[in-house]
Design an enzyme around this catalytic site. Structure first.
Site, PDB file in Angstrom:
ATOM      1  N   HIS A  72       0.845  -1.194   0.000  1.00  0.00           N
ATOM      2  CA  HIS A  72       0.000   0.000   0.000  1.00  0.00           C
ATOM      3  C   HIS A  72       0.881   1.245   0.000  1.00  0.00           C
ATOM      4  O   HIS A  72       2.056   1.207   0.389  1.00  0.00           O
ATOM      5  CB  HIS A  72      -0.914  -0.005   1.217  1.00  0.00           C
ATOM      6  CG  HIS A  72      -2.004  -1.021   1.130  1.00  0.00           C
ATOM      7  ND1 HIS A  72      -3.037  -1.081   2.023  1.00  0.00           N
ATOM      8  CD2 HIS A  72      -2.225  -2.033   0.245  1.00  0.00           C
ATOM      9  CE1 HIS A  72      -3.852  -2.068   1.697  1.00  0.00           C
ATOM     10  NE2 HIS A  72      -3.376  -2.661   0.632  1.00  0.00           N
ATOM     11  N   GLU A  74       0.886   3.876   1.883  1.00  0.00           N
ATOM     12  CA  GLU A  74       1.376   4.251   3.213  1.00  0.00           C
ATOM     13  C   GLU A  74       2.588   3.416   3.609  1.00  0.00           C
ATOM     14  O   GLU A  74       3.576   3.941   4.124  1.00  0.00           O
ATOM     15  CB  GLU A  74       0.294   4.054   4.280  1.00  0.00           C
ATOM     16  CG  GLU A  74      -1.012   4.714   3.983  1.00  0.00           C
ATOM     17  CD  GLU A  74      -1.988   3.784   3.275  1.00  0.00           C
ATOM     18  OE1 GLU A  74      -1.707   3.337   2.146  1.00  0.00           O
ATOM     19  OE2 GLU A  74      -3.043   3.498   3.850  1.00  0.00           O
ATOM     20  N   CYS A 100      -5.975   1.075   5.649  1.00  0.00           N
ATOM     21  CA  CYS A 100      -6.466  -0.210   6.137  1.00  0.00           C
ATOM     22  C   CYS A 100      -5.891  -0.430   7.540  1.00  0.00           C
ATOM     23  O   CYS A 100      -5.037   0.344   8.002  1.00  0.00           O
ATOM     24  CB  CYS A 100      -6.039  -1.337   5.194  1.00  0.00           C
ATOM     25  SG  CYS A 100      -4.262  -1.701   5.228  1.00  0.00           S
ATOM     26  N   CYS A 103      -1.975  -0.858   7.577  1.00  0.00           N
ATOM     27  CA  CYS A 103      -1.251   0.403   7.421  1.00  0.00           C
ATOM     28  C   CYS A 103      -1.426   1.291   8.645  1.00  0.00           C
ATOM     29  O   CYS A 103      -0.506   2.021   9.022  1.00  0.00           O
ATOM     30  CB  CYS A 103      -1.692   1.123   6.149  1.00  0.00           C
ATOM     31  SG  CYS A 103      -1.083   0.294   4.644  1.00  0.00           S
TER      32      CYS A 103
END
Length: 152
Positions: A72, A74, A100, A103
């Site tokens: 992801h 992040e 999410c 993260c």
């Protein structure tokens, strides 16, 4: 005080627009996400969703499902700053989509104190965990603002 809030909101919108542009670097077809980590008014890291370094730039499998090893935005931004001489402690992360839960855990451990996002993820678990950890979480809809810019 109101002027400072207006100034911060405008700054937040600018960083979110920049994160959206950064998301264009992603090779993912289903969803492109960008992230910027900002500390002391400087961008100290950036990231977008994609495969790990050295892997093919294909995020989806033959069934159009995201491959399990796709990182992801992040996570990419946090690992990038961790490999640098910068520290994310006390920083703000700007993300095009809310984080999410995985993260969110990384954001907590990285010492980031504020999360600003512009689109909701399919679950709010990540935001709930961040709030539980005392991290400020702000949603800002920048689509209306982008429409205004397009009309000018």
């Amino acid at each position: 005080m109101a002027k400072r809030d207006d100034k911060q909101l405008e700054t937040d919108r600018r960083y979110l627009r920049m994160a959206r542009i950064w998301a264009e670097n992603s090779y993912c077809k289903r969803r492109r996400v960008g992230a910027l980590i900002v500390k002391n008014q400087m961008i100290i890291s950036d990231g977008y969703n994609g495969t790990p370094s050295g892997f093919e730039n294909v995020c989806e499998d033959e069934n159009n499902m995201t491959k399990p090893y796709v990182l992801h935005a992040e996570a990419n931004a946090i690992t990038k700053v961790a490999a640098s001489s910068n520290s994310s402690r006390g920083a703000t992360i700007y993300i095009t989509a809310s984080p999410c839960i995985e993260c969110a855990k990384l954001i907590i451990q990285a010492g980031i104190v504020r999360v600003v996002y512009s689109e909701a993820y399919h679950t709010e678990e990540g935001c709930h965990l961040l709030l539980r950890a005392g991290i400020a979480v702000d949603y800002i809809d920048i689509t209306k603002q982008e429409d205004e810019y397009a009309q000018k």
